[in-house]
Design an enzyme around this catalytic site. Structure first.
Site, PDB file in Angstrom:
ATOM      1  N   CYS A 110      -4.372   5.299  -5.723  1.00  0.00           N
ATOM      2  CA  CYS A 110      -4.115   6.079  -4.513  1.00  0.00           C
ATOM      3  C   CYS A 110      -3.126   5.388  -3.582  1.00  0.00           C
ATOM      4  O   CYS A 110      -3.463   4.424  -2.886  1.00  0.00           O
ATOM      5  CB  CYS A 110      -5.417   6.363  -3.779  1.00  0.00           C
ATOM      6  SG  CYS A 110      -5.207   7.593  -2.472  1.00  0.00           S
ATOM      7  N   CYS A 131       2.654  10.347  -4.566  1.00  0.00           N
ATOM      8  CA  CYS A 131       1.208  10.475  -4.743  1.00  0.00           C
ATOM      9  C   CYS A 131       0.928  10.546  -6.233  1.00  0.00           C
ATOM     10  O   CYS A 131       1.471  11.418  -6.925  1.00  0.00           O
ATOM     11  CB  CYS A 131       0.701  11.737  -4.054  1.00  0.00           C
ATOM     12  SG  CYS A 131      -1.036  12.116  -4.360  1.00  0.00           S
TER      13      CYS A 131
END
Length: 246
Positions: free
Chosen positions: A63, A181
């Protein structure tokens, strides 16, 4: 991490002899908010311990925004902290964060100014932009897709990113980050956008795969993943920390 990273390694397997297994430990997070991201990161040491129980050769922290939400330059602290957990557990392994990998990819490609696409809400996207700027890169135009739910981020159609990239002002960008991302898929559009724009196009996943391969001391190559994994940068030095047994 469980979709595009294995896909990139499978692409490598089509041109190289090494084979890989993948092991996961999850940090919980449903809504992409600063509060949930901080709680998620607090759970990262447990995950590092669980994965080092399997004596894996390298760990990837997926992440990007969780790292960047913890403060500027935090990827260095996180990589060191989590690698130390593997040493304490008797199975030392380097840790690649997607945040650190993206920074490394921009350095490897010699980028000075970039354009960027992120799935996050505008405040989190601004935080990502500021984090990258703090690392020495100028962020020109950027797009926040404003997808709050983490599962919806994963379900975003990567083909839509082609039009999103077309709308970016990338005229003076050295590199375009098509997905800041790992959760938001972009792999099938990387080379389409790269060919249209005529400049390197990367993602958090492509950057992470590159650094994972280099941490394994393997040439970083994956057909169909754009310039970074084309082979031109296959043997650049790994930029993270290599732990030693305590």
């Amino acid at each position: 991490m469980e979709t595009e990273i294995p896909a990139l390694f499978r692409a490598r397997e089509s041109v190289a002899p090494e084979r890989f297994t993948f092991h996961s430990s999850r940090m919980r997070m449903k809504e992409v908010t600063k509060e949930q991201l901080e709680a998620m990161d607090a759970d990262s040491t447990r995950c590092a311990a669980e994965l080092s129980d399997a004596a894996v050769d390298v760990l990837g922290y997926a992440c990007l925004v969780a790292i960047m939400s913890m403060g500027k330059g935090y990827h260095c602290e996180s990589e060191s902290k989590l690698s130390a957990v593997t040493v304490e557990n008797g199975a030392p392994a380097p840790v690649v964060t997607s945040a650190g990998a993206l920074v490394s990819a921009l350095e490897i490609l010699g980028a000075k100014r970039i354009a960027l696409v992120a799935p996050y809400m505008k405040p989190l996207t601004k935080m990502v932009v500021e984090y990258i700027a703090d690392q020495g890169f100028e962020v020109g135009d950027y797009t926040a897709l404003e997808i709050p739910n983490n599962l919806d981020v994963a379900a975003h159609d990567p083909r839509n990113l082609v039009d999103t990239a077309r709308r970016l002002d990338h005229s003076d960008a050295d590199v375009v980050v098509l997905s800041a991302c790992v959760q938001m898929p972009s792999l099938q559009s990387i080379e389409i956008v790269e060919n249209e724009l005529g400049k390197p196009v990367i993602s958090a996943a492509v950057s992470t795969a590159h650094q994972l391969m280099r941490a394994l001391d393997l040439p970083a190559i994956a057909p169909g993943a754009g310039t970074l994994l084309s082979g031109e940068y296959a043997d650049v030095p790994y930029r993270g920390l290599m732990p030693t047994r305590a």
